[in-house]
Design a protein around this motif. Structure first.
Motif, mmCIF file in Angstrom:
data_model
loop_
_atom_site.group_PDB
_atom_site.id
_atom_site.type_symbol
_atom_site.label_atom_id
_atom_site.label_comp_id
_atom_site.label_asym_id
_atom_site.label_seq_id
_atom_site.Cartn_x
_atom_site.Cartn_y
_atom_site.Cartn_z
ATOM 1 N N ASN A 3 -11.358 7.112 9.441
ATOM 2 C CA ASN A 3 -10.536 8.205 8.554
ATOM 3 C C ASN A 3 -10.124 7.677 7.780
ATOM 4 O O ASN A 3 -8.934 7.071 7.037
ATOM 5 C CB ASN A 3 -9.432 8.788 8.731
ATOM 6 N N PRO A 4 -11.296 6.440 7.175
ATOM 7 C CA PRO A 4 -10.113 5.389 6.100
ATOM 8 C C PRO A 4 -10.233 5.587 4.745
ATOM 9 O O PRO A 4 -9.907 5.727 4.375
ATOM 10 C CB PRO A 4 -11.678 4.211 5.938
ATOM 11 N N PHE A 5 -11.039 6.996 4.418
ATOM 12 C CA PHE A 5 -11.303 7.553 3.112
ATOM 13 C C PHE A 5 -9.483 8.167 3.490
ATOM 14 O O PHE A 5 -9.509 8.612 1.847
ATOM 15 C CB PHE A 5 -12.261 8.084 3.148
ATOM 16 N N GLU A 6 -9.199 8.398 4.049
ATOM 17 C CA GLU A 6 -8.134 9.236 3.678
ATOM 18 C C GLU A 6 -6.605 8.429 3.910
ATOM 19 O O GLU A 6 -5.663 8.826 3.463
ATOM 20 C CB GLU A 6 -7.761 9.720 5.554
ATOM 21 N N LYS A 7 -6.911 7.133 3.654
ATOM 22 C CA LYS A 7 -5.921 6.489 4.197
ATOM 23 C C LYS A 7 -5.307 6.043 2.927
ATOM 24 O O LYS A 7 -5.443 6.146 1.749
ATOM 25 C CB LYS A 7 -5.988 4.745 5.028
ATOM 26 N N GLN A 8 -4.023 6.186 2.714
ATOM 27 C CA GLN A 8 -3.482 5.880 1.530
ATOM 28 C C GLN A 8 -2.593 4.128 1.095
ATOM 29 O O GLN A 8 -1.569 3.895 2.327
ATOM 30 C CB GLN A 8 -1.914 6.112 0.986
ATOM 31 N N VAL A 9 -3.514 3.645 0.468
ATOM 32 C CA VAL A 9 -3.175 1.960 0.610
ATOM 33 C C VAL A 9 -2.691 1.323 -1.270
ATOM 34 O O VAL A 9 -4.409 1.555 -1.961
ATOM 35 C CB VAL A 9 -4.425 0.778 0.946
ATOM 36 N N TYR A 10 -2.247 0.538 -1.129
ATOM 37 C CA TYR A 10 -1.775 0.563 -2.291
ATOM 38 C C TYR A 10 -0.987 -1.250 -2.212
ATOM 39 O O TYR A 10 -0.554 -1.711 -1.608
ATOM 40 C CB TYR A 10 -0.161 1.011 -2.668
ATOM 41 N N ALA A 11 -1.661 -1.350 -3.729
ATOM 42 C CA ALA A 11 -1.098 -2.516 -4.055
ATOM 43 C C ALA A 11 -0.128 -2.886 -4.611
ATOM 44 O O ALA A 11 -0.048 -2.153 -6.160
ATOM 45 C CB ALA A 11 -1.955 -3.978 -4.649
ATOM 46 N N VAL A 12 1.162 -2.967 -4.237
ATOM 47 C CA VAL A 12 2.118 -2.597 -5.210
ATOM 48 C C VAL A 12 2.766 -4.302 -6.594
ATOM 49 O O VAL A 12 2.588 -5.196 -5.891
ATOM 50 C CB VAL A 12 3.762 -2.905 -4.968
ATOM 51 N N VAL A 13 2.483 -4.107 -7.911
ATOM 52 C CA VAL A 13 2.510 -4.962 -8.356
ATOM 53 C C VAL A 13 3.418 -5.070 -9.602
ATOM 54 O O VAL A 13 3.799 -3.965 -10.118
ATOM 55 C CB VAL A 13 0.823 -4.790 -9.416
ATOM 56 N N SER A 14 3.929 -6.055 -9.458
ATOM 57 C CA SER A 14 4.897 -5.998 -10.335
ATOM 58 C C SER A 14 5.300 -7.153 -11.260
ATOM 59 O O SER A 14 4.471 -8.368 -11.170
ATOM 60 C CB SER A 14 6.516 -6.622 -9.253
ATOM 61 N N GLY A 15 5.702 -7.300 -12.555
ATOM 62 C CA GLY A 15 6.091 -7.982 -13.870
ATOM 63 C C GLY A 15 6.830 -7.495 -14.660
ATOM 64 O O GLY A 15 7.654 -6.578 -14.948
ATOM 65 N N PRO B 37 -3.880 1.753 -6.416
ATOM 66 C CA PRO B 37 -4.681 2.358 -5.319
ATOM 67 C C PRO B 37 -5.734 1.289 -4.621
ATOM 68 O O PRO B 37 -6.321 0.705 -5.634
ATOM 69 C CB PRO B 37 -5.949 3.680 -4.933
ATOM 70 N N VAL B 38 -6.178 0.689 -3.415
ATOM 71 C CA VAL B 38 -6.967 -0.313 -2.816
ATOM 72 C C VAL B 38 -7.804 0.693 -2.046
ATOM 73 O O VAL B 38 -7.472 1.420 -1.013
ATOM 74 C CB VAL B 38 -6.177 -0.988 -1.810
ATOM 75 N N PHE B 39 -9.480 0.529 -2.227
ATOM 76 C CA PHE B 39 -10.198 1.539 -1.668
ATOM 77 C C PHE B 39 -10.859 0.781 -0.385
ATOM 78 O O PHE B 39 -10.950 -0.498 -0.444
ATOM 79 C CB PHE B 39 -10.736 1.776 -2.894
ATOM 80 N N PHE B 40 -11.344 1.983 0.440
ATOM 81 C CA PHE B 40 -12.323 1.533 1.733
ATOM 82 C C PHE B 40 -13.776 0.708 0.166
ATOM 83 O O PHE B 40 -14.190 2.557 0.332
ATOM 84 C CB PHE B 40 -12.310 1.931 2.443
ATOM 85 N N ASN B 41 -14.679 -0.225 1.572
ATOM 86 C CA ASN B 41 -15.695 -0.516 1.157
ATOM 87 C C ASN B 41 -16.741 -0.584 1.663
ATOM 88 O O ASN B 41 -17.611 -1.289 1.483
ATOM 89 C CB ASN B 41 -15.650 -2.136 -0.717
#
Length: 548
Positions: A54-66, A74-78
């Motif tokens: 179920n890759p489209f249901e996954k919650q994947v994030y890149a936390v960017v700090s500056g 959000p990081v998406f399935f390709n």
């Protein structure tokens, strides 16, 4: 070192492959350093070893700090076990990122992003609002955005299934050449419900309706499979959006459309949410994105007000870049102005100018964008005749919108819907050609008068329409070709010293400016006849006025 050489080599290869490219960083094996510039789109691609359920249901994030704080992208399935962290930045400086995911191979992947200054002369960032001037659009760098849109609902279908996109590039090159800087477009449409011109049957190369090979889900529109999304559809769509970004053309992206025979999943079903969320995740990093929940959102029985409100909130929750959001439905915008960033209106009435003025007065803290005014310029095929199809009448309606202080959209029947003639000027002589040049002239005019400083002072309308820039000392008066004259004596008497003022005329059809000459205020201005009477609508431009 081997990985760094590979990454740089890949970048240069990607850069040489044409214009519509995203800067790609392929499967980094260690902490990566991404070097980019403002508003450049970067794909950092991670490939995992095993399949993810179920890759489209996954919650994947890149936390960017500056320095500006933290951003959860959000990081998406390709497909093909690939996960993409797509990123762009309006801010210069160094940032660090770390991936947060319950996918073990992705979790805690880290890197640094170094953002340099933009060096592209005509790139100004995403479209935003301006608190000090709330009725106009601006870019992120503070430059005014003169929103001049072009409707092309089926843009996604050109070149679909091909490696390259020559038809798309050709059409976009015309959009760019003739001064349009936005395309109102659907993510996906299937076909129209109204009658089709029989002449279109003789040119199947221009027909893009009922294509069963194009669908954002698995299966087809006739036999949908909502279990997953069609990644190939979105890979093609990436090429379209990135080519538009290269040309500084904004995508006014309508995520749904209800009247184009699309077999959508049920509202708020798992498949519906998967589709909607994926689009917001995949395209938010493009600075040239404006979100529109649906074309004619409440004109059909599919959607409810509550559903549209939920989609808006869903967009804002997912979009960490805070792109502008609106809805192609004036009734919805009127009743929910605090939920949209600008007012989208659709009005076919003969009294269009007055209705645009009413909207401008009703919503003093929102830009007004007429997304559809019933003017659909004729093409070789009668695709959707609307209320007006004469090219000059359509042009006049666009000027009515702008002289009311709003923004506008151009439709040509040969590109707006299922019939798409991507190369109209290469067609036979007996094909009706579009008058794109009229809008190049319009863009030229308003670039010379600082439209963001202009206001419609309708009390000073005479035989035409008034637009006044008090800050820069400019008065514009629009005169339909049937008019003998337009006068500025009253507004100048009330507001300006005209000692050093000049006047000139602008031809809306040819783009010609007359020579500037000294302006002399006359009591009976209707004896001062305008040029091109009966031939073309014209604009009187008075410059060099000094505010009293």
């Amino acid at each position: 070192m081997k990985n760094i050489i590979y990454t740089l080599t890949l970048f240069f290869l990607v850069s040489l492959q044409g214009t519509a490219q995203i800067k790609t960083w392929e499967n980094p094996k260690r902490n990566i350093v991404v070097k980019t510039v403002q508003w450049e789109v970067n794909d950092i691609i991670y490939k995992v070893k095993g399949d993810v359920k179920n890759p489209f249901e996954k919650q994947v994030y890149a936390v960017v700090s500056g320095e500006e704080g933290e951003q959860r992208v959000p990081v998406f399935f390709n497909g093909n076990r690939e996960w993409v962290f797509r990123y762009s930045s309006a801010k210069i400086g160094e940032k660090i990122f770390v991936i947060e995911s319950d996918i073990k191979e992705l979790n805690h992947k880290k890197g640094k992003i170094v953002v340099g200054a933009n060096e592209k002369q005509n790139r100004h960032g995403g479209v935003v609002l301006n608190e000090s001037d709330p009725q106009h659009f601006y870019y992120e760098d503070g430059t005014h955005y003169f929103n001049l849109a072009f409707e092309c609902d089926w843009l996604f279908a050109l070149d679909y299934g091909q490696k390259d996109i020559p038809k798309t590039e050709h059409l976009l090159s015309l959009v760019e050449k003739y001064g349009f800087n936005q395309i109102v477009m659907n993510v996906y449409s299937y076909d129209v419900s109204w009658p089709k011109d029989k002449r279109l049957l003789e040119h199947p190369e221009h027909e893009y309706g009922s294509r069963e090979d194009i669908y954002p889900f698995l299966g087809s529109n006739s036999k949908p499979d909502y279990s997953a999304l069609n990644i190939d559809f979105f890979k093609h769509f990436d090429k379209v959006i990135s080519n538009m970004h290269d040309r500084e053309i904004v995508s006014h992206l309508m995520i749904y459309v209800w009247n184009k025979l699309v077999e959508w999943p049920d509202m708020e079903s798992k498949a519906d949410n998967m589709y909607y969320d994926y689009i917001v995740k995949r395209y938010q990093a493009f600075p040239n994105i404006i979100w529109d929940v649906s074309k004619e959102a409440l004109h059909y029985t599919r959607a409810t007000k509550e559903y549209i409100l939920e989609r808006i909130e869903r967009t804002r929750k997912l979009d960490t870049y805070h792109r502008l959001v609106s809805v192609h439905d004036y009734g919805f915008c009127v009743n929910n102005p605090d939920k949209v960033d600008f007012i989208s209106t659709q009005n076919w009435k003969h009294t269009l100018y007055q209705h645009m003025l009413e909207a401008k007065h009703k919503f003093p803290n929102k830009p007004i964008f007429n997304i559809e005014h019933g003017g659909y310029e004729a093409s070789p095929y009668v695709v959707f005749p609307g209320a007006y199809d004469d090219a000059e009448a359509c042009l006049r309606r666009n000027y009515m919108c702008v002289f009311a202080g709003g923004y506008t959209t151009y439709y040509w029947q040969g590109t707006s819907w299922n019939a798409v003639i991507h190369n109209p000027f290469e067609q036979p002589d007996n094909f009706d050609k579009p008058h794109f040049e009229y809008f190049k002239h319009m863009r030229t005019l308003f670039d010379t008068v600082n439209f963001q400083n202009c206001k419609p002072l309708e009390k000073y309308n005479t035989a035409g329409y008034n637009l006044t820039n008090e800050k820069d000392g400019i008065v514009l008066l629009y005169a339909p070709k049937e008019n003998n004259w337009v006068g500025a004596a009253r507004i100048i008497k009330d507001k300006f010293d005209h000692t050093h003022a000049t006047k000139q005329w602008f031809n809306t059809i040819t783009g010609e400016f007359t020579a500037e000459e000294k302006y002399e205020k006359k009591a009976l201005e209707f004896w001062d006849w305008r040029p091109w009477k009966g031939e073309a609508d014209a604009v009187l431009i008075i410059r060099g006025l000094k505010k009293k």
